[in-house]
Design a protein around this motif. Structure first.
Motif, PDB file in Angstrom:
ATOM      1  N   GLU A 110       1.425  -9.265   4.906  1.00 54.25           N
ATOM      2  CA  GLU A 110       1.023  -9.672   6.246  1.00 54.25           C
ATOM      3  C   GLU A 110       0.775  -8.501   7.188  1.00 54.25           C
ATOM      4  O   GLU A 110       0.729  -8.680   8.404  1.00 54.25           O
ATOM      5  N   ALA A 111       0.590  -7.305   6.644  1.00 57.04           N
ATOM      6  CA  ALA A 111       0.368  -6.126   7.500  1.00 57.04           C
ATOM      7  C   ALA A 111      -0.806  -6.310   8.458  1.00 57.04           C
ATOM      8  O   ALA A 111      -0.669  -6.042   9.666  1.00 57.04           O
ATOM      9  N   LEU A 140       0.433   1.876   6.070  1.00 55.69           N
ATOM     10  CA  LEU A 140       0.242   1.292   4.740  1.00 55.69           C
ATOM     11  C   LEU A 140       1.426   1.612   3.839  1.00 55.69           C
ATOM     12  O   LEU A 140       2.030   2.690   3.953  1.00 55.69           O
ATOM     13  N   PRO A 141       1.741   0.733   2.890  1.00 63.31           N
ATOM     14  CA  PRO A 141       2.754   1.076   1.891  1.00 63.31           C
ATOM     15  C   PRO A 141       2.184   2.122   0.934  1.00 63.31           C
ATOM     16  O   PRO A 141       0.963   2.181   0.717  1.00 63.31           O
ATOM     17  N   ASP A 147      12.292   4.568   0.191  1.00 61.95           N
ATOM     18  CA  ASP A 147      12.417   5.899   0.775  1.00 61.95           C
ATOM     19  C   ASP A 147      11.181   6.228   1.614  1.00 61.95           C
ATOM     20  O   ASP A 147      10.043   6.087   1.148  1.00 61.95           O
ATOM     21  N   SER A 148      11.408   6.618   2.859  1.00 69.79           N
ATOM     22  CA  SER A 148      10.371   7.049   3.802  1.00 69.79           C
ATOM     23  C   SER A 148       9.538   5.909   4.378  1.00 69.79           C
ATOM     24  O   SER A 148       8.688   6.145   5.229  1.00 69.79           O
ATOM     25  N   LEU A 149       9.761   4.670   3.955  1.00 75.39           N
ATOM     26  CA  LEU A 149       8.986   3.528   4.451  1.00 75.39           C
ATOM     27  C   LEU A 149       9.919   2.533   5.139  1.00 75.39           C
ATOM     28  O   LEU A 149      10.901   2.074   4.549  1.00 75.39           O
ATOM     29  N   TYR A 150       9.574   2.183   6.395  1.00 73.92           N
ATOM     30  CA  TYR A 150      10.414   1.309   7.199  1.00 73.92           C
ATOM     31  C   TYR A 150       9.574   0.208   7.841  1.00 73.92           C
ATOM     32  O   TYR A 150       8.358   0.329   7.954  1.00 73.92           O
ATOM     33  N   ASP A 164     -10.696  -3.344   5.756  1.00 74.98           N
ATOM     34  CA  ASP A 164      -9.452  -2.989   5.073  1.00 74.98           C
ATOM     35  C   ASP A 164      -9.778  -1.814   4.160  1.00 74.98           C
ATOM     36  O   ASP A 164     -10.439  -1.976   3.142  1.00 74.98           O
ATOM     37  N   ILE A 165      -9.328  -0.630   4.529  1.00 73.93           N
ATOM     38  CA  ILE A 165      -9.723   0.563   3.775  1.00 73.93           C
ATOM     39  C   ILE A 165      -9.048   0.654   2.411  1.00 73.93           C
ATOM     40  O   ILE A 165      -9.405   1.503   1.602  1.00 73.93           O
ATOM     41  N   THR A 166      -8.087  -0.238   2.146  1.00 68.98           N
ATOM     42  CA  THR A 166      -7.479  -0.222   0.812  1.00 68.98           C
ATOM     43  C   THR A 166      -8.346  -0.975  -0.196  1.00 68.98           C
ATOM     44  O   THR A 166      -8.112  -0.897  -1.409  1.00 68.98           O
ATOM     45  N   SER A 167      -9.336  -1.728   0.291  1.00 67.92           N
ATOM     46  CA  SER A 167     -10.314  -2.369  -0.589  1.00 67.92           C
ATOM     47  C   SER A 167     -11.639  -1.618  -0.449  1.00 67.92           C
ATOM     48  O   SER A 167     -11.812  -0.799   0.447  1.00 67.92           O
TER      49      SER A 167
END
Length: 270
Positions: A37-38, A160-161, A205-208, A133-136
């Motif tokens: 849901e980002a 982004l993850p 780690d590093s993602l919140y 959506d730049i991940t696609s």
């Protein structure tokens, strides 16, 4: 006060101790939900804050020589892609300063793009804002491959993850011309915002995840190098930490903001 260099060793030690205490990871169901849901959570962010949250980024010319007036004033039109444009805080100062700059601006929030298009400074002859959506593999639907001179990625990749960052970087590189450059600035490891997260906000780690459901990743220069050089094949021109010490005189507190700032170039011969 900002400077490039190294954080105080004592503060690094303190930061590591703070992060080591947080060993609670968000349950898998919620991790997947936040990732899925980002775009929706960022769209809701802009619904709540409209155009009032971020200030216009007049500092970009100072930080990136490619945007300095003397380097954008030649007769050739420059094409710039602003990735994660939000409501246009990066765009408006540049359009005003550089009459020969053509800007493509994308964001995965439809509401943010509407705010850009509705701004009185929006000129379709010089700016094209679109949802993406730049991940696609959507960028090439709007922008011709290998046609962009400059790409700006300012506080966008951290939303982004990590598992989607590689695709995002590769898709951006598809529209970057040989010799073109990526200008990057984002959150760095041990930033004060990272250290302020309470237990229960850590995805990995590093993602919140913030209270509003948006995500924040905190980069090291090594990981950035792996993404842009090792994975995408770009040449590293700059990649360093930028530190800013913020002081609250009333509360007698000071804390460190930590950012990563980088510039990468696509080789003239791939």
């Amino acid at each position: 006060m900002s400077h490039v260099g190294h954080m105080n060793e004592e503060r690094i030690k303190q930061a590591k101790e703070i992060l080591a205490k947080d060993d609670r990871v968000v349950p898998k169901f919620w991790q997947e939900k936040y990732r899925r849901e980002a775009p929706r959570n960022w769209d809701l962010f802009y619904k709540r804050n409209t155009t009032n949250f971020f200030r216009d980024r007049h500092w970009t010319e100072r930080e990136f020589e490619e945007l300095a007036r003397e380097n954008c004033s030649n007769e050739k039109e420059l094409k710039l892609l602003e990735v994660g444009c939000g409501v246009g805080n990066f765009i408006w100062p540049l359009l005003e300063a550089h009459p020969r700059l053509k800007i493509y601006a994308c964001d995965f929030s439809p509401r943010a793009i509407n705010f850009v298009r509705e701004n009185e400074k929006y000129d379709e002859r010089r700016c094209h804002a679109f949802v993406c959506d730049i991940t696609s593999d959507q960028l090439v639907d709007t922008i011709e491959p290998q046609s962009i001179d400059l790409v700006s990625m300012i506080f966008v990749l951290s939303a982004l993850p990590p598992e989607k960052m590689r695709d995002a970087v590769l898709n951006v590189c598809k529209v970057l011309r040989p010799g073109g450059k990526v200008m990057f600035r984002d959150y760095g490891q041990y930033d004060a915002a990272q250290l302020r997260f309470k237990p229960g906000h850590k995805l990995e780690d590093s993602l919140y995840v913030r209270q509003d459901g948006t995500m924040a990743y905190y980069f090291t220069v090594e990981y950035l190098r792996e993404l842009f050089v090792g994975h995408a094949g770009l040449v590293e021109l700059e990649n360093e930490y930028v530190y800013r010490t913020v002081t609250n005189a009333k509360r007698n507190l000071s804390f460190d903001r930590v950012f990563v700032q980088a510039r990468f170039q696509r080789p003239t011969q791939d």
